[in-house]
Scaffold this motif. Structure first.
Motif, mmCIF file in Angstrom:
data_model
loop_
_atom_site.group_PDB
_atom_site.id
_atom_site.type_symbol
_atom_site.label_atom_id
_atom_site.label_comp_id
_atom_site.label_asym_id
_atom_site.label_seq_id
_atom_site.Cartn_x
_atom_site.Cartn_y
_atom_site.Cartn_z
ATOM 1 N N LYS A 164 0.773 -1.130 -0.058
ATOM 2 C CA LYS A 164 -0.154 -0.140 0.104
ATOM 3 C C LYS A 164 0.904 1.140 0.014
ATOM 4 C CE LYS A 164 -3.889 -1.956 2.427
ATOM 5 N NZ LYS A 164 -4.808 -2.281 3.363
ATOM 6 N N ASP A 165 1.922 1.306 0.817
ATOM 7 C CA ASP A 165 2.991 2.433 0.826
ATOM 8 C C ASP A 165 3.364 2.504 -0.645
ATOM 9 O OD1 ASP A 165 2.381 2.917 3.449
ATOM 10 O OD2 ASP A 165 4.077 1.801 4.144
ATOM 11 N N LEU A 166 4.074 1.617 -1.278
ATOM 12 C CA LEU A 166 4.500 1.421 -2.342
ATOM 13 C C LEU A 166 3.624 2.234 -3.699
ATOM 14 C CD1 LEU A 166 6.585 -1.631 -2.880
ATOM 15 C CD2 LEU A 166 7.453 0.462 -2.913
ATOM 16 N N GLU A 167 2.281 1.846 -3.483
ATOM 17 C CA GLU A 167 1.172 2.304 -4.282
ATOM 18 C C GLU A 167 1.231 3.680 -4.264
ATOM 19 O OE1 GLU A 167 -2.269 -0.045 -3.957
ATOM 20 O OE2 GLU A 167 -1.351 -1.846 -4.990
ATOM 21 N N ALA A 168 1.043 3.994 -2.982
ATOM 22 C CA ALA A 168 0.856 5.678 -2.461
ATOM 23 C C ALA A 168 1.943 6.429 -3.024
ATOM 24 C CB ALA A 168 0.790 5.662 -0.918
ATOM 25 N N ARG A 169 3.134 5.846 -3.003
ATOM 26 C CA ARG A 169 4.411 6.452 -3.302
ATOM 27 C C ARG A 169 4.434 6.670 -4.899
ATOM 28 N NH1 ARG A 169 9.127 4.019 0.349
ATOM 29 N NH2 ARG A 169 8.507 4.979 2.462
ATOM 30 N N GLU A 170 3.891 5.660 -5.751
ATOM 31 C CA GLU A 170 3.838 5.726 -7.153
ATOM 32 C C GLU A 170 3.040 6.929 -7.429
ATOM 33 O OE1 GLU A 170 3.005 1.754 -8.405
ATOM 34 O OE2 GLU A 170 5.149 0.711 -7.868
ATOM 35 N N LYS A 171 1.910 6.709 -6.654
ATOM 36 C CA LYS A 171 0.768 7.726 -7.153
ATOM 37 C C LYS A 171 1.453 9.117 -6.958
ATOM 38 C CE LYS A 171 -3.187 4.931 -6.375
ATOM 39 N NZ LYS A 171 -4.572 5.001 -5.589
ATOM 40 N N ALA A 172 2.113 9.531 -5.872
ATOM 41 C CA ALA A 172 2.742 10.670 -5.525
ATOM 42 C C ALA A 172 3.695 11.169 -6.524
ATOM 43 C CB ALA A 172 3.211 10.586 -3.991
ATOM 44 N N VAL A 173 4.469 10.098 -7.064
ATOM 45 C CA VAL A 173 5.597 10.347 -8.066
ATOM 46 C C VAL A 173 4.964 10.711 -9.270
ATOM 47 C CG1 VAL A 173 7.617 9.189 -9.417
ATOM 48 C CG2 VAL A 173 7.404 8.712 -6.943
ATOM 49 N N LYS A 174 4.028 10.124 -9.962
ATOM 50 C CA LYS A 174 2.940 10.343 -11.205
ATOM 51 C C LYS A 174 2.482 11.710 -10.770
ATOM 52 C CE LYS A 174 1.857 5.671 -12.497
ATOM 53 N NZ LYS A 174 0.812 4.834 -12.938
ATOM 54 N N ALA A 175 2.097 12.145 -9.779
ATOM 55 C CA ALA A 175 1.468 13.619 -9.719
ATOM 56 C C ALA A 175 2.646 14.554 -9.612
ATOM 57 C CB ALA A 175 0.846 13.535 -8.478
ATOM 58 N N ARG A 176 3.753 14.424 -9.087
ATOM 59 C CA ARG A 176 4.776 15.323 -9.303
ATOM 60 C C ARG A 176 5.476 15.299 -10.772
ATOM 61 N NH1 ARG A 176 8.146 12.535 -4.904
ATOM 62 N NH2 ARG A 176 6.882 12.962 -3.153
ATOM 63 N N GLU A 177 5.349 14.140 -11.598
ATOM 64 C CA GLU A 177 5.783 14.182 -12.675
ATOM 65 C C GLU A 177 4.990 15.063 -13.666
ATOM 66 O OE1 GLU A 177 6.120 10.050 -13.721
ATOM 67 O OE2 GLU A 177 7.976 9.845 -13.124
ATOM 68 N N GLU A 178 3.548 14.928 -13.400
ATOM 69 C CA GLU A 178 2.667 15.829 -14.080
ATOM 70 C C GLU A 178 2.805 17.302 -13.988
ATOM 71 O OE1 GLU A 178 -1.263 14.247 -13.160
ATOM 72 O OE2 GLU A 178 -1.125 12.281 -14.279
ATOM 73 N N ALA A 179 2.944 17.489 -12.517
ATOM 74 C CA ALA A 179 3.213 18.808 -12.148
ATOM 75 C C ALA A 179 4.413 19.510 -13.037
ATOM 76 C CB ALA A 179 3.224 19.193 -10.588
ATOM 77 N N VAL A 180 5.396 18.737 -12.986
ATOM 78 C CA VAL A 180 6.614 19.206 -13.619
ATOM 79 C C VAL A 180 6.468 19.389 -15.065
ATOM 80 C CG1 VAL A 180 9.070 18.509 -14.322
ATOM 81 C CG2 VAL A 180 8.343 18.278 -11.925
ATOM 82 N N ALA A 181 5.878 18.515 -15.783
ATOM 83 C CA ALA A 181 5.479 18.699 -17.060
ATOM 84 C C ALA A 181 4.496 19.836 -17.399
ATOM 85 C CB ALA A 181 4.679 17.383 -17.447
ATOM 86 N N MET A 182 3.549 20.167 -16.579
ATOM 87 C CA MET A 182 2.760 21.182 -16.808
ATOM 88 C C MET A 182 3.771 22.682 -16.647
ATOM 89 S SD MET A 182 -0.486 20.251 -14.622
ATOM 90 C CE MET A 182 -1.350 21.856 -14.860
ATOM 91 N N ARG A 183 4.714 22.568 -15.488
ATOM 92 C CA ARG A 183 5.504 23.610 -15.297
ATOM 93 C C ARG A 183 6.267 23.732 -16.640
ATOM 94 N NH1 ARG A 183 8.200 22.016 -10.470
ATOM 95 N NH2 ARG A 183 6.103 21.810 -9.575
ATOM 96 N N GLU A 184 7.115 22.814 -17.075
ATOM 97 C CA GLU A 184 7.932 22.980 -18.351
ATOM 98 C C GLU A 184 7.092 23.611 -19.419
ATOM 99 O OE1 GLU A 184 9.529 19.109 -18.672
ATOM 100 O OE2 GLU A 184 10.968 19.261 -17.240
ATOM 101 N N GLU A 185 5.843 23.155 -19.599
ATOM 102 C CA GLU A 185 5.134 23.610 -20.523
ATOM 103 C C GLU A 185 4.904 25.261 -20.740
ATOM 104 O OE1 GLU A 185 2.964 23.665 -24.383
ATOM 105 O OE2 GLU A 185 4.208 21.920 -23.220
ATOM 106 N N ALA A 186 4.652 25.621 -19.211
ATOM 107 C CA ALA A 186 4.292 27.013 -19.117
ATOM 108 C C ALA A 186 5.520 27.835 -19.397
ATOM 109 C CB ALA A 186 3.851 27.269 -17.509
ATOM 110 N N ILE A 187 6.552 27.316 -18.844
ATOM 111 C CA ILE A 187 8.086 27.790 -19.291
ATOM 112 C C ILE A 187 8.269 28.060 -20.724
ATOM 113 C CG2 ILE A 187 10.360 27.687 -19.028
ATOM 114 C CD1 ILE A 187 9.889 26.480 -16.213
ATOM 115 N N ARG A 188 8.018 26.979 -21.583
ATOM 116 C CA ARG A 188 8.112 26.959 -22.880
ATOM 117 C C ARG A 188 7.187 28.053 -23.491
ATOM 118 N NH1 ARG A 188 6.581 21.804 -24.147
ATOM 119 N NH2 ARG A 188 8.509 21.092 -22.892
#
Length: 88
Positions: free
Chosen positions: A7-31
């Motif tokens: 359960k902890d691993l699944e929660a961490r994977e979800k958190a990592v995916k959310a962070r990756e999406e946030a980074v992608a959105m930030r990079e798009e805004a910068i672009r």
């Protein structure tokens, strides 16, 4: 049944995916921002070719024009409200 560790691993994977999406959105805004900045710089360079001024002088002229536009808008609002009368 899933163990606590799974359960902890699944929660961490979800958190990592959310962070990756946030980074992608930030990079798009910068672009997009850098595209706008590039467009403004190119437009200024076109003006430099037509008007032989330094960057500082042209920036001052642009700021003065913007200030004058703001003053005109404020005067229009004041006249519409009846606070300030232009002429007669």
């Amino acid at each position: 049944m899933k163990s606590k560790r799974e359960k902890d691993l699944e929660a961490r994977e979800k958190a990592v995916k959310a962070r990756e999406e946030a980074v992608a959105m930030r990079e798009e805004a910068i672009r997009k921002e850098s595209f706008l900045t590039t467009a403004i710089r190119e437009k200024k360079e076109e003006w430099f070719d037509k008007v032989h001024l330094t960057v500082h002088q042209l920036d001052i002229i642009i700021y003065i024009v913007i200030a004058l536009l703001v003053i005109v808008v404020i005067l229009i609002i004041l006249e519409a409200a009846g606070i300030f009368k232009i002429g007669g």
